[in-house]
Design a protein around this motif. Structure first.
Motif, PDB file in Angstrom:
ATOM      1  N   ARG A  32       0.811  -1.187   0.000  1.00 54.02           N
ATOM      2  CA  ARG A  32       0.000   0.000   0.000  1.00 54.02           C
ATOM      3  C   ARG A  32       0.857   1.255   0.000  1.00 54.02           C
ATOM      4  NH1 ARG A  32      -3.309   0.403   5.660  1.00 54.02           N
ATOM      5  NH2 ARG A  32      -3.370   2.649   5.812  1.00 54.02           N
ATOM      6  N   GLU A 113      16.075  11.758  13.571  1.00 45.91           N
ATOM      7  CA  GLU A 113      14.708  11.318  13.867  1.00 45.91           C
ATOM      8  C   GLU A 113      14.589   9.783  13.803  1.00 45.91           C
ATOM      9  OE1 GLU A 113      11.771  12.485  11.007  1.00 45.91           O
ATOM     10  OE2 GLU A 113      10.115  12.089  12.373  1.00 45.91           O
ATOM     11  N   MET A 117      14.114   7.100  16.813  1.00 49.34           N
ATOM     12  CA  MET A 117      13.011   6.123  16.775  1.00 49.34           C
ATOM     13  C   MET A 117      13.537   4.703  16.907  1.00 49.34           C
ATOM     14  SD  MET A 117      10.400   7.590  13.898  1.00 49.34           S
ATOM     15  CE  MET A 117       9.038   6.521  14.334  1.00 49.34           C
ATOM     16  N   THR A 120      14.710   4.027  20.628  1.00 47.48           N
ATOM     17  CA  THR A 120      13.612   3.996  21.605  1.00 47.48           C
ATOM     18  C   THR A 120      12.533   2.980  21.194  1.00 47.48           C
ATOM     19  OG1 THR A 120      12.549   5.853  20.483  1.00 47.48           O
ATOM     20  CG2 THR A 120      13.935   6.389  22.365  1.00 47.48           C
ATOM     21  N   GLU A 121      12.865   2.100  20.285  1.00 41.42           N
ATOM     22  CA  GLU A 121      12.011   0.976  19.856  1.00 41.42           C
ATOM     23  C   GLU A 121      10.732   1.407  19.133  1.00 41.42           C
ATOM     24  OE1 GLU A 121      11.798  -0.944  23.802  1.00 41.42           O
ATOM     25  OE2 GLU A 121      12.848  -2.638  22.906  1.00 41.42           O
ATOM     26  N   GLN A 122      10.681   2.682  18.686  1.00 42.00           N
ATOM     27  CA  GLN A 122       9.465   3.132  17.990  1.00 42.00           C
ATOM     28  C   GLN A 122       9.322   2.437  16.636  1.00 42.00           C
ATOM     29  OE1 GLN A 122       8.836   7.519  18.041  1.00 42.00           O
ATOM     30  NE2 GLN A 122      10.387   7.546  19.620  1.00 42.00           N
ATOM     31  N   ALA A 125       7.948  -0.846  17.368  1.00 39.66           N
ATOM     32  CA  ALA A 125       6.524  -0.708  17.733  1.00 39.66           C
ATOM     33  C   ALA A 125       5.666  -0.612  16.479  1.00 39.66           C
ATOM     34  CB  ALA A 125       6.328   0.520  18.613  1.00 39.66           C
TER      35      ALA A 125
ATOM     36  N   ALA B 107       7.823   3.071  23.810  1.00 40.97           N
ATOM     37  CA  ALA B 107       7.877   3.245  22.355  1.00 40.97           C
ATOM     38  C   ALA B 107       6.711   4.057  21.806  1.00 40.97           C
ATOM     39  CB  ALA B 107       7.967   1.879  21.651  1.00 40.97           C
ATOM     40  N   LEU B 108       6.298   5.103  22.557  1.00 41.98           N
ATOM     41  CA  LEU B 108       5.278   6.008  22.003  1.00 41.98           C
ATOM     42  C   LEU B 108       5.922   6.836  20.898  1.00 41.98           C
ATOM     43  CD1 LEU B 108       3.608   7.268  25.311  1.00 41.98           C
ATOM     44  CD2 LEU B 108       2.650   5.657  23.664  1.00 41.98           C
ATOM     45  N   TYR B 109       5.158   7.101  19.826  1.00 41.34           N
ATOM     46  CA  TYR B 109       5.714   7.905  18.723  1.00 41.34           C
ATOM     47  C   TYR B 109       5.811   9.347  19.216  1.00 41.34           C
ATOM     48  CZ  TYR B 109       4.014   3.732  16.382  1.00 41.34           C
ATOM     49  OH  TYR B 109       3.760   2.432  16.040  1.00 41.34           O
ATOM     50  N   ASP B 110       7.032   9.825  19.436  1.00 39.63           N
ATOM     51  CA  ASP B 110       7.157  11.110  20.122  1.00 39.63           C
ATOM     52  C   ASP B 110       6.891  12.325  19.240  1.00 39.63           C
ATOM     53  OD1 ASP B 110       9.511  10.895  18.779  1.00 39.63           O
ATOM     54  OD2 ASP B 110      10.757  10.558  20.549  1.00 39.63           O
ATOM     55  N   SER B 111       6.705  12.100  17.930  1.00 34.16           N
ATOM     56  CA  SER B 111       6.325  13.245  17.082  1.00 34.16           C
ATOM     57  C   SER B 111       4.804  13.341  16.947  1.00 34.16           C
ATOM     58  CB  SER B 111       6.955  13.097  15.695  1.00 34.16           C
ATOM     59  OG  SER B 111       6.492  11.904  15.085  1.00 34.16           O
ATOM     60  N   MET B 112       4.079  12.431  17.610  1.00 32.55           N
ATOM     61  CA  MET B 112       2.611  12.433  17.513  1.00 32.55           C
ATOM     62  C   MET B 112       1.994  12.707  18.882  1.00 32.55           C
ATOM     63  SD  MET B 112       1.866   9.031  15.258  1.00 32.55           S
ATOM     64  CE  MET B 112       2.872   8.556  13.868  1.00 32.55           C
ATOM     65  N   PHE B 120      -3.114   5.673  15.291  1.00 29.52           N
ATOM     66  CA  PHE B 120      -2.210   5.112  14.278  1.00 29.52           C
ATOM     67  C   PHE B 120      -2.574   3.660  13.891  1.00 29.52           C
ATOM     68  CE2 PHE B 120       1.685   3.178  12.699  1.00 29.52           C
ATOM     69  CZ  PHE B 120       2.119   4.117  11.768  1.00 29.52           C
ATOM     70  N   ARG B 123      -6.139   3.575  12.094  1.00 30.25           N
ATOM     71  CA  ARG B 123      -6.179   4.129  10.737  1.00 30.25           C
ATOM     72  C   ARG B 123      -5.606   3.159   9.700  1.00 30.25           C
ATOM     73  NH1 ARG B 123      -8.907   8.321  10.892  1.00 30.25           N
ATOM     74  NH2 ARG B 123      -8.616  10.030  12.358  1.00 30.25           N
ATOM     75  N   ARG B 170      -2.650   2.039  23.787  1.00 27.55           N
ATOM     76  CA  ARG B 170      -2.359   1.843  22.357  1.00 27.55           C
ATOM     77  C   ARG B 170      -2.266   0.345  22.021  1.00 27.55           C
ATOM     78  NH1 ARG B 170       3.176   3.983  19.826  1.00 27.55           N
ATOM     79  NH2 ARG B 170       3.916   2.181  21.010  1.00 27.55           N
TER      80      ARG B 170
END
Lengths: 256, 258
Positions: A32, A113, A117, A120-122, A125, B107-112, B120, B123, B170
């Motif tokens: 997608r 950035e 991410m 911090t394991e984003q 996630a 691991a929260l998205y820190d730009s959101m 997230f 959606r 989340r």
């Protein structure tokens, strides 16, 4: 005799970057498609870089004109100043300086950035939530950088030429119409098109290197700083290498 | 299948239902460091299993293998009957939607914002929901964790305990059947740690989830565990309920409860 460690590291990194670039193409063409994120990144990467690019472009045009003027006066060809500045800016200085500024601002920001991410394991996630982080984070940023840099280069060129017009008028008086008619008369498609095309490659290089460095960040917060730093350094070197290749290609094709 | 090389103890919740996770002969190594060796494990529906082990014993590696973030060297990991290492990316993603993962670092998205963090997954995986329904779900989850007022805040504005609650909200928003918790109370003060443990148990009952919890916090372990698996030398060394293992004669097992 084994290769020195530093050479092996460079070769390994080049290989990893090539694989990363290959993954960009194979992942990017599959649905997608992340249109919303792509548009958001175009805004972040393009619109927010505009003030810096505009300022540096303006100063670049002004300073270049003031520096060239005495030499041209010595040879009695002061009237060629608009033509000379226009060709220098559009063909070479505009794309390269804008790309370097872009690498400094956007390359470092993408590297930091994604690096942050990663540590911090984003990114993990995102992956465990069933989203492809490569597609969401890397493909959108690289495409945005590739699409936005040529637009920024055009804007920077125009603002540089305006700065040059003001520079010309510091020591003499030239009308706006006369200055820009001289600029346009002396520019040809062979000046504009290759510069425009190479800007896409510069943008791609800044995006892919920033993402590569950030995506492979490690060693915690120290690694984030290193990612941002090396994203700028490697992207800047790559811009010069690509510029050299572009010059060779245009020369071979007789586009001068 | 029960583990064969495990010291068995009595289990607080002996009711056996269907297996939602079944691991057989799992091996995982990083270079010469063999982290998991012939690891066998079963998680039953509705069960909370705590995995105990020293730092570096491979607990986090285990749950990362379950969710497909790491590929094991060999062995099988059946989640809802599908062997994770053999799945394609699309198949793996469809399993991941049913398995929540609470990261140690949140691991929260820190730009959101908090709202965007919760929206997230919706959606991307609940495309049939309209804006109102998305908002209702976000608010329901925030109310579950007692933080509806943080909806427009950024993660940087939240305390450690609040971040953990938002991360839990989340994790739950897609209503997963299994939740994997990676040290959910680490770094929190004892009171907040207790609150998080209570919240986990309360939400587990509300949404009827099954959980694997990695934890060193023995108060959390005692409070939440139906069953405990002690991971030593890469294998499920001992298994049982809290009281049973606390009184265990083997010093390696007993040392966790001192």
């Amino acid at each position: 005799m084994p290769l020195p460690l530093s050479t092996r590291k460079i070769l390994a990194e080049t290989g990893a970057l090539s694989r990363f670039t290959g993954k960009f193409f194979t992942t990017g063409i599959k649905p997608r498609y992340e249109w919303n994120e792509l548009i958001r990144q175009c805004f972040v990467i393009g619109y927010r870089s505009l003030p810096l690019v505009a300022l540096t472009g303006f100063i670049m045009g002004l300073v270049l004109t003031m520096q060239l003027r005495p030499s041209l006066v010595d040879y009695g060809v002061e009237s060629q100043l608009p033509a000379m500045v226009a060709i220098a800016i559009v063909r070479e200085i505009g794309p390269v300086i804008t790309a370097l500024i872009f690498a400094g601002k956007i390359g470092s920001s993408i590297g930091a950035e994604l690096g942050s991410m990663k540590v911090t394991e984003q990114i993990d996630a995102m992956e465990v939530s069933g989203t492809n982080p490569f597609k969401f984070l890397v493909v959108t940023r690289v495409l945005s950088a590739t699409l936005m840099l040529p637009i920024l280069v055009i804007l920077s060129d125009v603002i540089s030429l305006y700065g040059s017009y003001l520079g010309v008028n510091i020591r003499s008086t030239t009308s706006f119409n006369l200055f820009f008619s001289q600029v346009i008369d002396n520019l040809s498609y062979s000046d504009v098109i290759p510069a425009f095309i190479k800007s896409y490659f510069f943008g791609f290089a800044v995006g892919i290197i920033g993402c590569f460095k950030g995506y492979h960040s490690n060693k915690g917060t120290e690694g984030v700083g290193q990612s941002a730093n090396s994203a700028v350094v490697v992207a800047s070197i790559m811009i010069f290498i690509l510029d050299l290749i572009a010059v060779q290609i245009t020369d071979l094709l007789g586009i001068n | 299948m029960e583990t064969e090389n495990t010291i068995q103890g009595t289990i607080r919740n002996p009711k056996r239902t269907e297996n939602v996770i079944e691991i057989r002969g799992l091996h995982m190594s990083f270079g010469s460091n063999r982290v998991l060796k012939d690891f066998n494990f079963v998680l039953h529906k509705g069960e909370n299993v705590v995995v105990l082990g020293k730092s570096g014993s491979g607990k986090s590696v285990l749950i990362k293998c379950i969710i497909g973030l790491l590929s094991p060297d060999s062995g099988s990991i059946y989640v809802f009957g599908r062997n994770i290492p053999e799945l394609s990316q699309a198949e793996l993603d469809s399993i991941r939607i049913r398995v929540g993962f609470l990261f140690q670092s949140n691991a929260l998205y820190d730009s959101m914002t908090v709202r965007e963090n919760l929206e997230f997954p919706l959606r991307r995986h609940r495309l049939n929901l309209n804006k109102e329904q998305v908002n209702e779900l976000v608010m329901e989850m925030l109310e579950n964790v007692g933080l509806p007022y943080t909806v427009n805040m950024m993660p940087s504005e939240l305390s450690g305990g609040m971040k953990k609650r938002i991360a839990l909200a989340r994790t739950l928003i897609l209503k997963p059947d299994i939740i994997l918790y990676d040290e959910p109370t680490t770094g929190l003060d004892p009171i907040t740690g207790r609150e998080i443990s209570e919240l986990m148990l309360q939400l587990q009952k509300k949404y009827n989830t099954s959980s694997i919890i990695i934890s060193h916090d023995m108060k959390c372990v005692e409070f939440i565990a139906d069953r405990i698996v002690v991971l030593i030398n890469g294998t499920a060394y001992a298994e049982g309920d809290f009281e049973n293992l606390r009184l265990h004669k083997d010093p390696l097992v007993h040392s966790f409860f001192d």
